[in-house]
Design a protein around this motif. Sequence first.
Motif, PDB file in Angstrom:
ATOM      1  N   LYS A   1       0.859  -1.188   0.000  1.00 47.44           N
ATOM      2  CA  LYS A   1       0.000   0.000   0.000  1.00 47.44           C
ATOM      3  C   LYS A   1       0.901   1.246   0.000  1.00 47.44           C
ATOM      4  O   LYS A   1       2.064   1.175  -0.369  1.00 47.44           O
ATOM      5  N   GLU A   2       0.362   2.405   0.446  1.00 46.89           N
ATOM      6  CA  GLU A   2       1.171   3.629   0.497  1.00 46.89           C
ATOM      7  C   GLU A   2       2.476   3.410   1.259  1.00 46.89           C
ATOM      8  O   GLU A   2       3.464   4.087   1.036  1.00 46.89           O
ATOM      9  N   SER A   3       2.438   2.442   2.200  1.00 45.97           N
ATOM     10  CA  SER A   3       3.659   2.016   2.891  1.00 45.97           C
ATOM     11  C   SER A   3       3.478   0.521   3.139  1.00 45.97           C
ATOM     12  O   SER A   3       2.446  -0.050   2.781  1.00 45.97           O
ATOM     13  N   ASP A   4       4.461  -0.140   3.740  1.00 44.40           N
ATOM     14  CA  ASP A   4       4.267  -1.511   4.221  1.00 44.40           C
ATOM     15  C   ASP A   4       3.483  -1.370   5.524  1.00 44.40           C
ATOM     16  O   ASP A   4       4.044  -1.135   6.590  1.00 44.40           O
ATOM     17  N   ARG A   5       2.155  -1.477   5.423  1.00 45.63           N
ATOM     18  CA  ARG A   5       1.303  -1.145   6.571  1.00 45.63           C
ATOM     19  C   ARG A   5       1.441  -2.134   7.724  1.00 45.63           C
ATOM     20  O   ARG A   5       1.147  -1.785   8.868  1.00 45.63           O
ATOM     21  N   LEU A   6       1.845  -3.373   7.443  1.00 50.99           N
ATOM     22  CA  LEU A   6       2.040  -4.322   8.552  1.00 50.99           C
ATOM     23  C   LEU A   6       3.247  -3.912   9.393  1.00 50.99           C
ATOM     24  O   LEU A   6       3.150  -3.772  10.614  1.00 50.99           O
ATOM     25  N   ALA A   7       4.378  -3.699   8.732  1.00 47.34           N
ATOM     26  CA  ALA A   7       5.597  -3.327   9.465  1.00 47.34           C
ATOM     27  C   ALA A   7       5.423  -1.964  10.140  1.00 47.34           C
ATOM     28  O   ALA A   7       5.796  -1.775  11.304  1.00 47.34           O
ATOM     29  N   ALA A   8       4.817  -1.018   9.405  1.00 50.59           N
ATOM     30  CA  ALA A   8       4.684   0.341   9.936  1.00 50.59           C
ATOM     31  C   ALA A   8       3.761   0.374  11.152  1.00 50.59           C
ATOM     32  O   ALA A   8       4.050   1.034  12.151  1.00 50.59           O
ATOM     33  N   MET A   9       2.633  -0.362  11.101  1.00 46.66           N
ATOM     34  CA  MET A   9       1.704  -0.359  12.241  1.00 46.66           C
ATOM     35  C   MET A   9       2.266  -1.145  13.417  1.00 46.66           C
ATOM     36  O   MET A   9       2.039  -0.782  14.575  1.00 46.66           O
ATOM     37  N   ALA A  10       3.016  -2.222  13.147  1.00 48.20           N
ATOM     38  CA  ALA A  10       3.628  -2.968  14.250  1.00 48.20           C
ATOM     39  C   ALA A  10       4.587  -2.055  15.018  1.00 48.20           C
ATOM     40  O   ALA A  10       4.558  -1.991  16.254  1.00 48.20           O
ATOM     41  N   ALA A  11       5.407  -1.310  14.271  1.00 49.49           N
ATOM     42  CA  ALA A  11       6.370  -0.406  14.918  1.00 49.49           C
ATOM     43  C   ALA A  11       5.656   0.733  15.640  1.00 49.49           C
ATOM     44  O   ALA A  11       6.009   1.105  16.768  1.00 49.49           O
ATOM     45  N   ALA A  12       4.612   1.291  14.996  1.00 49.81           N
ATOM     46  CA  ALA A  12       3.901   2.436  15.580  1.00 49.81           C
ATOM     47  C   ALA A  12       3.192   2.038  16.874  1.00 49.81           C
ATOM     48  O   ALA A  12       3.268   2.749  17.889  1.00 49.81           O
ATOM     49  N   LEU A  13       2.504   0.910  16.848  1.00 46.11           N
ATOM     50  CA  LEU A  13       1.769   0.486  18.046  1.00 46.11           C
ATOM     51  C   LEU A  13       2.723   0.121  19.180  1.00 46.11           C
ATOM     52  O   LEU A  13       2.474   0.447  20.344  1.00 46.11           O
ATOM     53  N   ALA A  14       3.835  -0.540  18.845  1.00 46.39           N
ATOM     54  CA  ALA A  14       4.820  -0.874  19.880  1.00 46.39           C
ATOM     55  C   ALA A  14       5.359   0.403  20.522  1.00 46.39           C
ATOM     56  O   ALA A  14       5.507   0.492  21.745  1.00 46.39           O
ATOM     57  N   ALA A  15       5.610   1.433  19.691  1.00 46.62           N
ATOM     58  CA  ALA A  15       6.124   2.704  20.216  1.00 46.62           C
ATOM     59  C   ALA A  15       5.111   3.385  21.135  1.00 46.62           C
ATOM     60  O   ALA A  15       5.477   4.152  22.027  1.00 46.62           O
ATOM     61  N   ALA A  16       3.792   3.097  20.904  1.00 47.46           N
ATOM     62  CA  ALA A  16       2.745   3.706  21.742  1.00 47.46           C
ATOM     63  C   ALA A  16       2.398   2.835  22.950  1.00 47.46           C
ATOM     64  O   ALA A  16       1.464   3.153  23.689  1.00 47.46           O
ATOM     65  N   GLY A  17       3.129   1.713  23.115  1.00 44.63           N
ATOM     66  CA  GLY A  17       2.932   0.900  24.308  1.00 44.63           C
ATOM     67  C   GLY A  17       2.123  -0.364  24.131  1.00 44.63           C
ATOM     68  O   GLY A  17       1.778  -1.029  25.113  1.00 44.63           O
ATOM     69  N   ALA A  18       1.806  -0.737  22.877  1.00 45.16           N
ATOM     70  CA  ALA A  18       1.032  -1.965  22.651  1.00 45.16           C
ATOM     71  C   ALA A  18       1.964  -3.167  22.530  1.00 45.16           C
ATOM     72  O   ALA A  18       3.145  -3.025  22.238  1.00 45.16           O
ATOM     73  N   ARG A  19       1.387  -4.363  22.737  1.00 42.29           N
ATOM     74  CA  ARG A  19       2.161  -5.603  22.583  1.00 42.29           C
ATOM     75  C   ARG A  19       1.786  -6.228  21.238  1.00 42.29           C
ATOM     76  O   ARG A  19       0.652  -6.693  21.053  1.00 42.29           O
ATOM     77  N   VAL A  20       2.729  -6.227  20.313  1.00 42.94           N
ATOM     78  CA  VAL A  20       2.457  -6.612  18.920  1.00 42.94           C
ATOM     79  C   VAL A  20       3.543  -7.545  18.420  1.00 42.94           C
ATOM     80  O   VAL A  20       4.722  -7.324  18.681  1.00 42.94           O
ATOM     81  N   GLU A  21       3.120  -8.558  17.659  1.00 46.49           N
ATOM     82  CA  GLU A  21       4.094  -9.430  16.989  1.00 46.49           C
ATOM     83  C   GLU A  21       3.742  -9.438  15.505  1.00 46.49           C
ATOM     84  O   GLU A  21       2.572  -9.626  15.140  1.00 46.49           O
ATOM     85  N   GLU A  22       4.730  -9.229  14.651  1.00 43.79           N
ATOM     86  CA  GLU A  22       4.511  -9.205  13.197  1.00 43.79           C
ATOM     87  C   GLU A  22       4.779 -10.594  12.632  1.00 43.79           C
ATOM     88  O   GLU A  22       5.787 -11.218  12.955  1.00 43.79           O
ATOM     89  N   THR A  23       3.861 -11.102  11.792  1.00 47.04           N
ATOM     90  CA  THR A  23       4.092 -12.365  11.080  1.00 47.04           C
ATOM     91  C   THR A  23       4.257 -12.046   9.595  1.00 47.04           C
ATOM     92  O   THR A  23       4.182 -10.886   9.194  1.00 47.04           O
ATOM     93  N   ALA A  24       4.449 -13.083   8.781  1.00 45.25           N
ATOM     94  CA  ALA A  24       4.665 -12.839   7.341  1.00 45.25           C
ATOM     95  C   ALA A  24       3.450 -12.153   6.712  1.00 45.25           C
ATOM     96  O   ALA A  24       3.594 -11.299   5.830  1.00 45.25           O
ATOM     97  N   ASP A  25       2.234 -12.504   7.183  1.00 48.81           N
ATOM     98  CA  ASP A  25       1.032 -11.992   6.501  1.00 48.81           C
ATOM     99  C   ASP A  25       0.010 -11.405   7.465  1.00 48.81           C
ATOM    100  O   ASP A  25      -1.182 -11.390   7.177  1.00 48.81           O
ATOM    101  N   GLY A  26       0.464 -10.893   8.621  1.00 53.08           N
ATOM    102  CA  GLY A  26      -0.497 -10.301   9.557  1.00 53.08           C
ATOM    103  C   GLY A  26       0.179  -9.846  10.837  1.00 53.08           C
ATOM    104  O   GLY A  26       1.407  -9.814  10.934  1.00 53.08           O
ATOM    105  N   LEU A  27      -0.652  -9.470  11.827  1.00 53.88           N
ATOM    106  CA  LEU A  27      -0.140  -9.091  13.149  1.00 53.88           C
ATOM    107  C   LEU A  27      -0.878  -9.911  14.211  1.00 53.88           C
ATOM    108  O   LEU A  27      -2.057 -10.256  14.038  1.00 53.88           O
ATOM    109  N   VAL A  28      -0.176 -10.202  15.294  1.00 53.61           N
ATOM    110  CA  VAL A  28      -0.795 -10.793  16.481  1.00 53.61           C
ATOM    111  C   VAL A  28      -0.674  -9.742  17.582  1.00 53.61           C
ATOM    112  O   VAL A  28       0.433  -9.279  17.896  1.00 53.61           O
ATOM    113  N   ILE A  29      -1.826  -9.319  18.130  1.00 51.18           N
ATOM    114  CA  ILE A  29      -1.844  -8.198  19.083  1.00 51.18           C
ATOM    115  C   ILE A  29      -2.472  -8.650  20.397  1.00 51.18           C
ATOM    116  O   ILE A  29      -3.581  -9.185  20.412  1.00 51.18           O
ATOM    117  N   GLU A  30      -1.737  -8.425  21.475  1.00 55.55           N
ATOM    118  CA  GLU A  30      -2.215  -8.741  22.828  1.00 55.55           C
ATOM    119  C   GLU A  30      -2.791  -7.449  23.409  1.00 55.55           C
ATOM    120  O   GLU A  30      -2.067  -6.462  23.589  1.00 55.55           O
TER     121      GLU A  30
END
Length: 432
Positions: free
Chosen positions: A340-369
């Motif tokens: 998309k306009e960016s790699d939205r999986l990698a970008a959102m994983a990094a953004a949410l982690a920076a805001a204090g969320a627990r996120v794991e990036e997989t090849a085709d999605g995210l796992v969020i606690e």
Amino acid sequence: MPSGPLRARIRVPGDKSISHRALMLGALAVGETRATGLLEGEDVLATAAAMRAMGAQVEKRGDTWHIDGVGVGGLLQPAQALDMGNSGTSTRLLMGLVASHGITAAFTGDASLSKRPMGRVIEPLSRMGASFTSSPGGTLPLMMEGLCPAVPIEYRLPVASAQVKSAVLLAGLNTPGITTVIEPVPTRDHSERMLRGFGAELEIEETGGERAIRIRGEADLRPQTIEVPGDPSSAAFFLVAASVVEGSDLVIENVGLNPTRAGLVLVLRQMGASIEELDAREVGGEPVADLRVRHAPLTGIDVDPAIAPSMIDEFPVLFVAAALAQGTTRTSGLEELRVKESDRLAAMAAALAAAGARVEETADGLVIEGTGGAPLSGTGDGSPIVTHLDHRIAMAMAVAGLASSGGVAIDDTRPIATSFPDFEALLESAAR
């Protein structure tokens, strides 16, 4: 950023997909099409400018856009390159329109758009007789020459893409005979609905889970009066914000609920969201309702990958809802988000982690606690979130900021203007 509950009646901008198509089909009808509620973001204005450059008269008077069309087959050769800005939709659909006209057009775009793949439309349009000289890797800048008469084809979509489907159908408008697109996985159907509304002969046949869409060429399109429904992708940010901020009770008026676009409403309801449809109605072939959203505790779920095409642009803000839910949310089948306009999986994983969320990036999605409803810590005084100039990441993280104790700083909010120029002002007015 405001931090109070969202309590208001609001309207989000017009649907971007429908706005693009209203301008294009209005420009191919003979006579005057009138459109209200058109999204006036930069992407749609790029489409309006391109249709003017190819001979249509497009102007706004008061709240209404007036489009005086040239007729199918009547597009003129543009004098300059068509600047598409950041709009992948404008580029791919307009390439389809040009393909069956005997004209040459050059397409340019900004740095982000110039990285996005155009090969997926070049391939079928080349089979119809158009010729292309693109940048290495099949990207913009690109020069194309249409063929008139073009050759009707039967094309099976190798990747689920409403833009590729629409490009071939739009090329088929001025192609003698029947042009067929076969969709193994259904995608958003705004083009089919609007082509029929403008009077094109279009048949849809479903067999064995596949859709075959046939359009008869050399069509005569009739001008229409169009009221563009509110964009569900824009409403998405407010659906999530009101769901996660305590005390919220928000009504979003006139939201388009086309089933090929309303996946987020379904998924949020599965998570426990309180979303009520008021005054359900049909406008211009599209289902519409006012949505009342109240704060509700959300629970993590495994999101069915089959629903992804109907909410592909809503995943960034769904990830925010997941970060505040009780338990784990798993998403998969989202490879498309990497281009998309960016790699939205990698970008959102990094953004949410920076805001204090627990996120794991997989090849085709995210796992969020999720936090179980507790606020995120936010970025506090740390570095701002890197949005990669992606409007949806900027807006999703603004929503995360509402549900954080320390707020969320964002590196650049300017790209929001591509799809939702009034986003920040509307969010502020709703959360007073």
